[in-house]
Design a protein around this motif. Structure first.
Motif, PDB file in Angstrom:
ATOM      1  N   ARG A   1       0.836  -1.203   0.000  1.00  0.00           N
ATOM      2  CA  ARG A   1       0.000   0.000   0.000  1.00  0.00           C
ATOM      3  C   ARG A   1       0.872   1.254   0.000  1.00  0.00           C
ATOM      4  NH1 ARG A   1      -1.833   3.579   3.822  1.00  0.00           N
ATOM      5  NH2 ARG A   1      -3.794   4.643   3.294  1.00  0.00           N
ATOM      6  N   ARG A   2       0.514   2.219  -0.830  1.00  0.00           N
ATOM      7  CA  ARG A   2       1.252   3.484  -0.906  1.00  0.00           C
ATOM      8  C   ARG A   2       0.633   4.494   0.042  1.00  0.00           C
ATOM      9  NH1 ARG A   2       4.798   6.326  -3.986  1.00  0.00           N
ATOM     10  NH2 ARG A   2       4.404   8.569  -4.305  1.00  0.00           N
ATOM     11  N   CYS A   3       1.452   5.044   0.903  1.00  0.00           N
ATOM     12  CA  CYS A   3       0.995   6.045   1.875  1.00  0.00           C
ATOM     13  C   CYS A   3       0.882   7.407   1.194  1.00  0.00           C
ATOM     14  CB  CYS A   3       1.970   6.118   3.047  1.00  0.00           C
ATOM     15  SG  CYS A   3       1.538   7.377   4.275  1.00  0.00           S
ATOM     16  N   SER A   4      -0.259   8.052   1.365  1.00  0.00           N
ATOM     17  CA  SER A   4      -0.480   9.355   0.741  1.00  0.00           C
ATOM     18  C   SER A   4       0.255  10.479   1.468  1.00  0.00           C
ATOM     19  CB  SER A   4      -1.983   9.671   0.710  1.00  0.00           C
ATOM     20  OG  SER A   4      -2.523   9.679   2.024  1.00  0.00           O
ATOM     21  N   ARG A   5       0.753  10.186   2.654  1.00  0.00           N
ATOM     22  CA  ARG A   5       1.465  11.217   3.421  1.00  0.00           C
ATOM     23  C   ARG A   5       2.969  11.196   3.149  1.00  0.00           C
ATOM     24  NH1 ARG A   5       1.825  11.659  10.042  1.00  0.00           N
ATOM     25  NH2 ARG A   5       2.923  13.662  10.112  1.00  0.00           N
ATOM     26  N   CYS A   6       3.603  10.030   3.356  1.00  0.00           N
ATOM     27  CA  CYS A   6       5.056   9.964   3.183  1.00  0.00           C
ATOM     28  C   CYS A   6       5.473   9.410   1.823  1.00  0.00           C
ATOM     29  CB  CYS A   6       5.692   9.140   4.303  1.00  0.00           C
ATOM     30  SG  CYS A   6       5.271   7.374   4.275  1.00  0.00           S
ATOM     31  N   ARG A   7       4.494   8.976   1.017  1.00  0.00           N
ATOM     32  CA  ARG A   7       4.708   8.518  -0.359  1.00  0.00           C
ATOM     33  C   ARG A   7       5.539   7.242  -0.452  1.00  0.00           C
ATOM     34  NH1 ARG A   7       0.651  11.308  -2.552  1.00  0.00           N
ATOM     35  NH2 ARG A   7       0.777  13.527  -2.046  1.00  0.00           N
ATOM     36  N   THR A   8       5.608   6.481   0.622  1.00  0.00           N
ATOM     37  CA  THR A   8       6.322   5.207   0.566  1.00  0.00           C
ATOM     38  C   THR A   8       5.322   4.077   0.333  1.00  0.00           C
ATOM     39  OG1 THR A   8       6.148   4.902   2.966  1.00  0.00           O
ATOM     40  CG2 THR A   8       8.123   6.026   2.123  1.00  0.00           C
ATOM     41  N   THR A   9       5.818   2.965  -0.192  1.00  0.00           N
ATOM     42  CA  THR A   9       4.990   1.784  -0.430  1.00  0.00           C
ATOM     43  C   THR A   9       5.460   0.662   0.481  1.00  0.00           C
ATOM     44  OG1 THR A   9       4.608   2.397  -2.737  1.00  0.00           O
ATOM     45  CG2 THR A   9       4.217   0.102  -2.126  1.00  0.00           C
ATOM     46  N   SER A  10       4.559   0.117   1.267  1.00  0.00           N
ATOM     47  CA  SER A  10       4.947  -0.920   2.226  1.00  0.00           C
ATOM     48  C   SER A  10       3.724  -1.719   2.643  1.00  0.00           C
ATOM     49  CB  SER A  10       5.604  -0.291   3.465  1.00  0.00           C
ATOM     50  OG  SER A  10       4.735   0.667   4.055  1.00  0.00           O
ATOM     51  N   ASP A  11       3.976  -2.826   3.331  1.00  0.00           N
ATOM     52  CA  ASP A  11       2.894  -3.610   3.910  1.00  0.00           C
ATOM     53  C   ASP A  11       2.333  -2.854   5.110  1.00  0.00           C
ATOM     54  OD1 ASP A  11       3.487  -5.462   2.014  1.00  0.00           O
ATOM     55  OD2 ASP A  11       4.534  -6.837   3.362  1.00  0.00           O
ATOM     56  N   THR A  12       1.014  -2.702   5.144  1.00  0.00           N
ATOM     57  CA  THR A  12       0.376  -1.830   6.131  1.00  0.00           C
ATOM     58  C   THR A  12      -0.584  -2.617   7.011  1.00  0.00           C
ATOM     59  OG1 THR A  12       0.492  -0.002   4.555  1.00  0.00           O
ATOM     60  CG2 THR A  12      -0.999   0.260   6.427  1.00  0.00           C
ATOM     61  N   GLU A  13      -0.473  -2.422   8.312  1.00  0.00           N
ATOM     62  CA  GLU A  13      -1.376  -3.078   9.251  1.00  0.00           C
ATOM     63  C   GLU A  13      -2.771  -2.460   9.157  1.00  0.00           C
ATOM     64  OE1 GLU A  13      -0.361  -4.431  13.527  1.00  0.00           O
ATOM     65  OE2 GLU A  13      -1.421  -2.529  13.762  1.00  0.00           O
ATOM     66  N   GLN A  14      -3.798  -3.313   9.224  1.00  0.00           N
ATOM     67  CA  GLN A  14      -5.166  -2.818   9.152  1.00  0.00           C
ATOM     68  C   GLN A  14      -6.076  -3.679  10.023  1.00  0.00           C
ATOM     69  OE1 GLN A  14      -6.824  -3.280   5.216  1.00  0.00           O
ATOM     70  NE2 GLN A  14      -6.246  -5.427   5.048  1.00  0.00           N
ATOM     71  N   TYR A  15      -7.173  -3.063  10.473  1.00  0.00           N
ATOM     72  CA  TYR A  15      -8.239  -3.812  11.119  1.00  0.00           C
ATOM     73  C   TYR A  15      -9.528  -3.019  11.018  1.00  0.00           C
ATOM     74  CZ  TYR A  15      -7.106  -0.980  15.313  1.00  0.00           C
ATOM     75  OH  TYR A  15      -6.856   0.030  16.197  1.00  0.00           O
ATOM     76  N   GLU A  16     -10.646  -3.699  11.273  1.00  0.00           N
ATOM     77  CA  GLU A  16     -11.959  -3.156  10.962  1.00  0.00           C
ATOM     78  C   GLU A  16     -12.842  -3.134  12.205  1.00  0.00           C
ATOM     79  OE1 GLU A  16     -14.861  -3.600   7.055  1.00  0.00           O
ATOM     80  OE2 GLU A  16     -13.802  -5.356   7.807  1.00  0.00           O
ATOM     81  N   ARG A  17     -13.716  -2.107  12.294  1.00  0.00           N
ATOM     82  CA  ARG A  17     -14.680  -2.004  13.376  1.00  0.00           C
ATOM     83  C   ARG A  17     -16.015  -1.510  12.828  1.00  0.00           C
ATOM     84  NH1 ARG A  17     -11.568  -4.761  15.303  1.00  0.00           N
ATOM     85  NH2 ARG A  17     -10.442  -4.640  17.283  1.00  0.00           N
ATOM     86  N   MET A  18     -17.110  -1.906  13.481  1.00  0.00           N
ATOM     87  CA  MET A  18     -18.441  -1.493  13.065  1.00  0.00           C
ATOM     88  C   MET A  18     -18.755  -0.096  13.584  1.00  0.00           C
ATOM     89  SD  MET A  18     -20.539  -5.072  13.696  1.00  0.00           S
ATOM     90  CE  MET A  18     -22.038  -4.456  12.911  1.00  0.00           C
TER      91      MET A  18
END
Length: 247
Positions: A68-85
């Motif tokens: 995933r490419r970060c829109s802030r620092c413009r780097t591309t890396s594997d990004t941690e994610q999780y979901e909530r209702m």
């Protein structure tokens, strides 16, 4: 066309809900929230695990979004994610994804392992700010057979509170155990002795209301926060909902 829009409004009001998917850049700690809308909660199974454990560890657990490419620092890396209702449906539909591709991915097979669950489901740990959200079992669609052929039946709570089994034209009185443990209460087996397995679960909300119209900055205990509405507009007509899948 007007009838279709009216039906969609009814479905959204009864079954529709929203989640927020939080991604955290490992390089600059920037946080982005993507809001998503659904009609059903799809659950990928883990053999031998109870439903609530699967929800905690897999469905709403932390995972990695690769490349995933970060829109802030413009780097591309594997990004941690999780979901909530962030909003809750009146009727929650859980779709147990039993049909999975084989290793060669040319064919699919049915995952027939039992998935233990009880008549009460507490989703409080999976809501923004841990807002109270509880459901009670209303009906279960069971499947018997394989991906090529099979048979369905439903065990549901009747308006008077009694449980009934509906199979083709037959309706008979049963206990709630027929919904929770169909294999031990089946009187017969067809399709080469394949077991009855829960396939779709329907729950009615008994405690809790709409969880959140907005996502506060400290909702996930992170300090840095930014909402991304590129996937979903702020008005109802602009929202994208997952379409109901064919059973």
């Amino acid at each position: 066309m007007e009838r279709d829009r009216s039906t969609e409004r009814i479905l959204k009001g009864l079954l529709g809900y929203e989640t927020v998917n939080r991604l955290t850049c490992p390089n600059c700690d920037d946080v982005t929230d993507h809001r998503c809308s659904y009609y059903s909660l799809d659950v990928h199974l883990k053999r031998g695990r109870p439903l609530e454990q699967i929800l905690r560890e897999k469905t709403f657990g932390k995972s990695v979004a690769p490349g995933r490419r970060c829109s802030r620092c413009r780097t591309t890396s594997d990004t941690e994610q999780y979901e909530r209702m962030i909003t809750a449906p009146e009727v929650l539909v859980i779709h147990l994804l039993r049909f999975e591709p084989t290793q060669r991915r040319q064919y699919s097979r049915k995952q027939s392992d039992p998935i233990p669950f009880t008549q009460d489901l507490d989703l409080t740990p999976f809501t923004v700010n841990n807002t109270i959200l509880k459901y009670r079992l209303l009906a279960v669609i069971h499947h018997q057979g394989s991906i090529e052929f099979g048979h369905y039946k439903t065990v549901a709570k009747a308006p008077g509170g009694k449980w009934e089994e509906l199979e083709d034209k037959k309706v008979k009185k049963v206990s709630i155990n027929a919904a929770l443990d169909p294999e031990n209460h089946a009187q017969h087996r067809n399709f080469s002795g394949s077991p009855w397995t829960p396939y779709m679960l329907f729950w009615t909300r008994i405690d809790g209301h709409i969880v959140a119209q907005t996502v506060p900055g400290d909702a996930f205990t992170d300090s840095k926060h930014r909402e991304d509405h590129s996937d979903i507009l702020g008005n109802t007509n602009g929202r994208r909902y997952k379409r109901l899948r064919n059973i």
